[in-house]
Design an enzyme around this catalytic site. Sequence first.
Site, PDB file in Angstrom:
ATOM      1  N   ASP A 453       0.821  -1.191   0.000  1.00 43.89           N
ATOM      2  CA  ASP A 453       0.000   0.000   0.000  1.00 43.89           C
ATOM      3  C   ASP A 453       0.869   1.259   0.000  1.00 43.89           C
ATOM      4  O   ASP A 453       1.900   1.320   0.674  1.00 43.89           O
ATOM      5  CB  ASP A 453      -0.893  -0.028   1.249  1.00 43.89           C
ATOM      6  CG  ASP A 453      -1.843   1.140   1.330  1.00 43.89           C
ATOM      7  OD1 ASP A 453      -2.703   1.258   0.441  1.00 43.89           O
ATOM      8  OD2 ASP A 453      -1.728   1.929   2.291  1.00 43.89           O
ATOM      9  N   GLU A 494       1.232  -0.314  -5.085  1.00 41.28           N
ATOM     10  CA  GLU A 494       0.240   0.705  -5.400  1.00 41.28           C
ATOM     11  C   GLU A 494       0.970   2.048  -5.479  1.00 41.28           C
ATOM     12  O   GLU A 494       1.147   2.745  -4.487  1.00 41.28           O
ATOM     13  CB  GLU A 494      -0.854   0.772  -4.328  1.00 41.28           C
ATOM     14  CG  GLU A 494      -1.943   1.782  -4.674  1.00 41.28           C
ATOM     15  CD  GLU A 494      -2.525   2.498  -3.454  1.00 41.28           C
ATOM     16  OE1 GLU A 494      -3.651   3.003  -3.564  1.00 41.28           O
ATOM     17  OE2 GLU A 494      -1.851   2.569  -2.408  1.00 41.28           O
TER      18      GLU A 494
END
Length: 856
Positions: A453, A494
């Site tokens: 993330d 990401e």
Amino acid sequence: MRHYVLLVALLLGSYYSRAAQVTFRVDMTGQTVPAGGVHVAGDFQASAGFPANWNPATTALTDADGDQIWEVTLTVPAGEYLYKFVNGNAWPAAELVPATCGLADASGNVNRQVVVGGAAVRLPATPFAGCLPMLTFRVDMTGQAVSSAGVHVVGNFQPLAGYGAAGDATALPLRDADGDGIFEARIALPAPARFQYRFVNGSTLAGAETVPAACGTADASGTLTRVVDATAAVNTTPALCFGSCAACNGAPATNYPTYWWNDAVFYEIFVRSFYDSNGDGKGDFAGMTQKLDYLNDGNPATTTDLGITGIWLMPMMESPSYHGYDVTNYKATEPDYGTMAEFETFLAAAHQRGIKVIIDLVLNHSSSQHPWFTQSASSPSNTYRNWYVWSPTDLGFGPFGGSGWHFRNGQYYYGAFWDGMPDLNWRNPALKAAMWDASRFWLKKGVDGYRLDAVRYFVETGTTHSDTPETLAVLQEMHDSLKAVNPQALSVGEAWTNTRAVIPYVQNNRLDICFEFDLGESIINAVTQGSPTALRTQLNLVNNLYPRLQYATFLTNHDQNRVFDGLASNQPRMKQAAALYLTMPGVPFLYYGEEVGMSGTGADENKRLPMQWTAGARAGFSTGTPWRALNANYAQFNVATMAADPNSLLNHYKKFIGLRNASPALRKGYYLPATASAAPVISYARVFDAEMVLVAANVSGSAVTSPALSVAVSTLPAGTYPVTELVSGQAAGTVTVSAQGGFSSFTPTLGSLAANQTWVFQIGAATPTSVTPAAPAFALVLYPNPTTGPVRLALAAAPAARSQVQVFDLTGREVFATRFAGAEYALETSGWAAGVYFVKVQSGKKVAVQRLVVGL
């Protein structure tokens, strides 16, 4: 063997964690130096302690002895850096670096480059806006177990080039940037000369190659070395096998590596919303285990399952929030989802069905309720204080507008996303060690990798909150940590930004793949607007910039409005969007419920609603009250209803996932743009070994009558082939493939291509009905590939007759042709347009064709 070695080669890059001095030197003879002095600017500046990269006014050089050689010595982490000199302190006074000694970036700007290893580097003084002779070392490590310390080169060039003593095996590391097994490094020399050198597998002379007598020259100590005459402006060594006098034999079917994830189709699951096994209204591990047969029942002969071969679990570690991105214990499961034993049961059941499992790993921040943070906040003198980022004042910056600084106990802490998620301090070795320990914990449990993330925000430099060199260095360390436990562990990043800015994250042994947000948006826009123009441009860009196939394709995810809403609940458009990304290169990721038309916009919770299994009570998700109200459309859009309808969106997904799983060309074939006679049709081809899959998609709202499709050049063998349309199973005519692997104006015998319909043609998997006489293949290796300059064509052995080489661009136009004798030929590509070319070498009846990527 090459595929295995390339996996091992991913372990390289540990030298990036070290630091060393580098001395930049420029010869200002003939230049008028202004009062502002001479400066150097580049992507090293922030790492060297300056406020920001590419600032022309902060890094000054001096000429203490008045000899017109200006220089500055800095300490930077080991790695590769771009730079240029500035005669003054503003960009208009920056040098124009000649292409012969620089590297062009995506905008056409040319910069100098320096490689910094484990020893001090003192660069030769280069003329301002001029060039010194350049020398590129290359070695093919096929068949070698590459040391985790990397590959280096030593020789008598080192003192002259500023890379320490002649036998310092730490000073000059080589890299395999494109994953083809060939490691290389480029340096500048103060003058042309003949040099002796040899390669080192590792960073000590114990790992030095033994150069065979057939190509070895003894140095002063009697050790056999290689020799290069670096007498031209640009010089390259042949990429011979480590410890050998010959090129490595046996070119692979494709000139790029593929990995297990290239064969996978992933499914993103929000555990809380997937299936509730115990009636508490929340999805759980046991519920996922019960529903695995829906994703993949483990029996390839059945067609009732979706065909998924990979699962990405959104955060499933202990957390106080519904979403889980604020972790309180990195080694525990979220109690709402079940016990560790239940997670392990799910993992084993998935693996039994051939499904890989990756989990979300949140490295940028923890929960404000994590014991680390509560102790950090308790006192400035606490052991955990520097595990987070604190300031006596609000520094006022943050990545999303406004300030990311939050007041607590008399000081401010940095939390880029929210005050409940304080950023971790990745400059703290103790924090770093704890996080690497947590990442190894789950790999040892058996997970197959991580979705990472917010990778752009790990380390701030000054007020620069994203994409810093320090962040990239952390990812290189992470790569080594993960691969040491499982060399095949997948890391998916990401990096939510434009395509060009994502590329550094998949270079230099950082992340394996990243999500391609711009491509997903382009697919949706093309289907919505009825025009493929922008999508075609984006698809070409993506395939030119990324390492072959190494990116993740998707339509939308948990942070975006669901794609079904973006397409106005239009099922034909939804089917076409799915067909496009499931046939494109890359690694596809479905968001749970996408395949049954789940909707959701606005608040994040609304994009993560309970899965719609049936039209019955609570959509078959739970026997209790779901944690969040159901979608209003669940009665029509659910698994049970759609499974019974052969023409449903769900069965469309099953069809296209099945086609991908069954076709090596769709999973790992290279990409070729194709042309169509009708403007609303986007067409492209995938080629692997002797199979081509040709896709034609009509993105408009009107049918297109008999579109003619063309491919100019490929590696498909010449011949006449039957063509099958794979979606319908219909015969679609025949196509005659030329000696260049292309064909013109193939018109399928299927009539009209309906609005929002996609054809998928198979060409060449079966034996062609007739084959153009000729051409047993022989081994051809091109190196380097990709290239920005000269390319060596190496044959396994020297043919008795002279060989002909022809080069074609993607339009099929011949851009170069000549004849040569022997086993090697040097092909100069300078001046060629950046792009993909096909190199054909023929000697007598033998022929070989390879793809070559130039200038990308």
